[in-house]
Design an enzyme around this catalytic site. Structure first.
Site, mmCIF file in Angstrom:
data_model
loop_
_atom_site.group_PDB
_atom_site.id
_atom_site.type_symbol
_atom_site.label_atom_id
_atom_site.label_comp_id
_atom_site.label_asym_id
_atom_site.label_seq_id
_atom_site.Cartn_x
_atom_site.Cartn_y
_atom_site.Cartn_z
ATOM 1 N N SER A 46 0.824 -1.208 0.000
ATOM 2 C CA SER A 46 0.000 0.000 0.000
ATOM 3 C C SER A 46 0.863 1.265 0.000
ATOM 4 O O SER A 46 0.343 2.366 -0.092
ATOM 5 C CB SER A 46 -0.938 0.020 1.213
ATOM 6 O OG SER A 46 -0.205 -0.125 2.406
ATOM 7 N N THR A 80 -40.068 25.201 -11.747
ATOM 8 C CA THR A 80 -40.266 23.872 -11.171
ATOM 9 C C THR A 80 -40.461 22.983 -12.394
ATOM 10 O O THR A 80 -40.969 23.458 -13.426
ATOM 11 C CB THR A 80 -41.507 23.796 -10.255
ATOM 12 O OG1 THR A 80 -42.661 24.093 -11.025
ATOM 13 C CG2 THR A 80 -41.399 24.788 -9.094
ATOM 14 N N HIS A 81 -40.031 21.748 -12.315
ATOM 15 C CA HIS A 81 -40.081 20.840 -13.479
ATOM 16 C C HIS A 81 -39.329 21.415 -14.683
ATOM 17 O O HIS A 81 -39.646 21.101 -15.821
ATOM 18 C CB HIS A 81 -41.525 20.520 -13.894
ATOM 19 C CG HIS A 81 -42.424 20.149 -12.756
ATOM 20 N ND1 HIS A 81 -42.616 18.854 -12.352
ATOM 21 C CD2 HIS A 81 -43.144 20.911 -11.893
ATOM 22 C CE1 HIS A 81 -43.447 18.832 -11.308
ATOM 23 N NE2 HIS A 81 -43.769 20.072 -11.010
ATOM 24 N N SER A 88 -14.567 23.314 -29.858
ATOM 25 C CA SER A 88 -14.745 22.042 -30.535
ATOM 26 C C SER A 88 -13.715 21.940 -31.651
ATOM 27 O O SER A 88 -13.343 22.942 -32.253
ATOM 28 C CB SER A 88 -16.156 21.956 -31.117
ATOM 29 O OG SER A 88 -16.180 21.038 -32.196
ATOM 30 N N LYS A 99 -18.410 26.690 -31.367
ATOM 31 C CA LYS A 99 -18.711 26.093 -30.068
ATOM 32 C C LYS A 99 -17.889 26.659 -28.921
ATOM 33 O O LYS A 99 -16.708 26.958 -29.055
ATOM 34 C CB LYS A 99 -18.466 24.589 -30.113
ATOM 35 C CG LYS A 99 -19.413 23.862 -31.045
ATOM 36 C CD LYS A 99 -20.682 23.469 -30.357
ATOM 37 C CE LYS A 99 -20.494 22.098 -29.748
ATOM 38 N NZ LYS A 99 -21.737 21.647 -29.124
ATOM 39 N N ASN A 158 -17.827 25.106 -25.195
ATOM 40 C CA ASN A 158 -18.432 24.032 -24.406
ATOM 41 C C ASN A 158 -18.141 24.158 -22.915
ATOM 42 O O ASN A 158 -17.031 24.522 -22.528
ATOM 43 C CB ASN A 158 -17.923 22.674 -24.899
ATOM 44 C CG ASN A 158 -18.381 22.376 -26.313
ATOM 45 O OD1 ASN A 158 -19.461 22.805 -26.725
ATOM 46 N ND2 ASN A 158 -17.552 21.664 -27.066
ATOM 47 N N GLU A 179 -19.332 20.074 -17.022
ATOM 48 C CA GLU A 179 -19.714 18.706 -17.394
ATOM 49 C C GLU A 179 -18.855 17.669 -16.674
ATOM 50 O O GLU A 179 -19.351 16.659 -16.175
ATOM 51 C CB GLU A 179 -19.568 18.517 -18.911
ATOM 52 C CG GLU A 179 -20.576 19.291 -19.718
ATOM 53 C CD GLU A 179 -20.213 19.251 -21.199
ATOM 54 O OE1 GLU A 179 -20.694 18.345 -21.879
ATOM 55 O OE2 GLU A 179 -19.433 20.114 -21.649
ATOM 56 N N TYR A 203 -9.784 -6.258 12.976
ATOM 57 C CA TYR A 203 -9.043 -5.804 11.803
ATOM 58 C C TYR A 203 -8.978 -6.933 10.781
ATOM 59 O O TYR A 203 -8.715 -8.093 11.123
ATOM 60 C CB TYR A 203 -7.611 -5.355 12.159
ATOM 61 C CG TYR A 203 -6.851 -4.926 10.907
ATOM 62 C CD1 TYR A 203 -6.944 -3.625 10.435
ATOM 63 C CD2 TYR A 203 -6.115 -5.843 10.165
ATOM 64 C CE1 TYR A 203 -6.315 -3.237 9.270
ATOM 65 C CE2 TYR A 203 -5.482 -5.470 8.986
ATOM 66 C CZ TYR A 203 -5.586 -4.164 8.544
ATOM 67 O OH TYR A 203 -4.968 -3.791 7.380
HETATM 68 N N1 ARG Z 1 -1.336 -1.156 5.434
HETATM 69 C C1 ARG Z 1 -2.268 -1.688 6.390
HETATM 70 C C2 ARG Z 1 -3.614 -1.011 6.242
HETATM 71 O O1 ARG Z 1 -3.683 -0.029 5.580
HETATM 72 C C3 ARG Z 1 -1.720 -1.483 7.748
HETATM 73 C C4 ARG Z 1 -2.238 -2.407 8.769
HETATM 74 C C5 ARG Z 1 -1.752 -3.769 8.538
HETATM 75 N N2 ARG Z 1 -1.933 -4.539 9.679
HETATM 76 C C6 ARG Z 1 -1.761 -5.855 9.620
HETATM 77 N N3 ARG Z 1 -1.912 -6.492 10.686
HETATM 78 N N4 ARG Z 1 -1.499 -6.458 8.493
HETATM 79 O O2 ARG Z 1 -4.615 -1.436 6.785
#
Ligand code: ARG
Length: 462
Positions: free
Chosen positions: A26, A158-159, A280, A286, A288, A293, A320
């Site tokens: 992560s 409205t509408h 465009s 145009k 836009n 959007e 967890y």
């Molecule tokens: N990167 C993990 C998370 O975002 C951290 C916690 C991980 N904890 C574990 N016991 N594997 O949740």
């Protein structure tokens, strides 16, 4: 023999490891939380010293090391390692490199489970605080624009059908009211976000004499967890922030829709500032409304983030589970979208060119003053239902002739009801119609001035 003896084994062990690492890491995105992770670790180290678990000098060495790491990260010299999985392990590993074995004492009485919960709470709190700042600025722009357009009238719908004339100020203040609620909603959610989970450890609390309250105090948090199992698995705060973001985007998207309609030459109520429109590649005429959007379109991905995290959480057993790591990417993506959208909308509204003449011209179509005629008849003693019916006849007549109500000669109006005299014409004026709506929160000059004053007072405080 394992994989070695197979036709594919030669590459398999290494290949699988690489894929698993890539799948589970992560740090490629949770490095965004480095500031909060370091702040949380410093608070934890000082708490450990205060509670006699670490020596004061050890805690100070750890904090100095963490400060050095903060510098490295901000200067871009920190070497992030995917092999170390996440932001927490990257920082802790570098700490031990920098300060030696004492660095290994930082994690005493702590688990990554309560560590990540703390870091993410601090991060969500910081980002929603930025959203509030941006919301406040947008409300300020809307209030200033409304104040400049108290006399500008346009068809209220409205509408999406012409209904009654309103001031442009009233229309803009409707959005100011929405964004103010969004601000308040985030501020309320922040109370539940700024609750310290540190001390819950893996899930059950710890045997060390920790003080979650002292950690909370150092980090200026509002309180501490009440249940360790809840503390490590609760992501309600992130969901609340994602819902807050979803509603902000819904409100922005509605404003975008109004602007897109108003920018269509058939309406022509606004001219898009050049900086917020695109041309465009094939049609030279145009201009836009791409920003509006895209903002409307990006609303979908923010809703998706909310739905995604709700779904991630629904089947989780206590406590967890690694699934919870899926809380960060949707939030980071949402943060990027909401922050940019709020800033862009404020800039776009500030630069928007309103065209009062086109709004006024539009008041001539759609019999927006029909209610005035009905109310006029009520004033002359006719029951409202009857007045509604007679006014319908007047509208039908005007429509058949291709004229406005006020263009019908008195004789024709008297044919519809002898109660009508020539004092009806000033009543039918759009400006008069708006001026009469002075009930609280209405489009009349007094309630509009009151709304502006109330929002200005709020802007002073927030
Ligand atoms: N990167 C993990 C998370 O975002 C951290 C916690 C991980 N904890 C574990 N016991 N594997 O949740």
């Amino acid at each position: 023999m394992g994989n070695k003896g197979t036709m594919w084994g030669g590459r398999f062990a290494a290949g699988t490891d690489a894929l698993v690492q890539e799948y589970t890491e992560s740090v490629s995105y949770d490095r965004a939380l480095y500031r909060q992770d370091i702040a949380g670790s410093k608070a934890h180290a000082r708490m450990l010293a205060r509670q006699g678990v670490l020596q004061a000098a050890e805690a100070e060495q750890i904090c100095a090391g963490l400060d050095a790491i903060l510098q490295e990260i901000e200067q871009g010299t920190f070497a992030w390692k995917v092999a170390l999985e996440d932001v927490h392990m990257n920082i802790e590993s570098r700490l031990t490199e920098l300060v030696g074995d004492v660095g290994k004492k930082l994690h005493t009485g702590r688990s990554r489970n309560d560590q990540v919960a703390l870091g993410f709470r601090l991060f969500v709190s910081a980002r929603t605080q930025e959203w509030r700042h941006l919301l406040r600025h947008l409300v300020a722009v809307l209030v200033t624009t409304a104040d400049a357009h108290k006399e500008t009238l346009l068809p209220g719908c409205t509408h999406l059908q012409p209904a009654q004339p309103v001031s442009l100020a009233q229309h803009l203040l409707a959005y100011a009211a929405m964004f103010r609620r969004d601000f308040d909603r985030l501020a309320d959610g922040d109370k539940r976000t700024r609750v310290c989970p540190l001390g819950a450890a893996a899930l059950a609390g710890t045997t060390y004499p920790l003080s979650p309250a002292f950690v909370a105090e150092q980090l200026d948090m509002a309180g501490v967890f009440s249940n360790s199992m809840d503390a490590v698995s609760d992501r309600d705060f992130a969901l609340e922030a994602l819902f807050g973001a979803s509603l902000i985007m819904a409100h922005l998207s509605r404003l975008c829709e109004d602007l897109i309609i108003w920018a269509n030459p058939a309406f022509g109520f606004v001219r898009l500032p050049d900086g917020y429109a695109t041309g465009s590649s094939i049609m030279p005429q145009k201009k836009n409304p791409d920003v509006a959007e895209l903002m409307r379109g990006k609303t979908g991905r923010v809703y998706g983030a909310l739905m995604g995290l709700l779904t991630t959480l629904k089947g989780l057993p206590m406590t967890y589970n690694r699934d919870l790591q899926e809380d960060k990417e949707p939030f980071l993506d949402t943060d990027k979208t909401v922050s940019a959208s709020l800033a862009l909308m404020a800039g776009m509204m500030e630069a928007m060119v309103f065209v009062p003449q086109r709004m006024e011209a539009a008041l001539e179509r759609g019999f927006l003053n029909a209610t005035e005629l009905a109310d006029y008849l009520v004033g002359k003693g006719m029951p409202f239902r009857e007045a509604h019916h007679h006014t319908g006849a007047a509208v039908a007549l005007a429509e058949a002739r291709g004229v406005t109500l006020e263009a019908l000669p008195l004789a024709d109006l008297q044919h519809i009801s002898p109660l009508i005299t020539d004092d009806v014409y000033p009543v039918l004026a759009h400006k008069a119609a708006v001026a009469r709506r002075n009930t609280s929160g209405g489009t009349g000059p007094q309630p509009v001035a009151a709304q502006i004053a109330a929002l200005q007072a709020w802007l002073q405080v927030e």
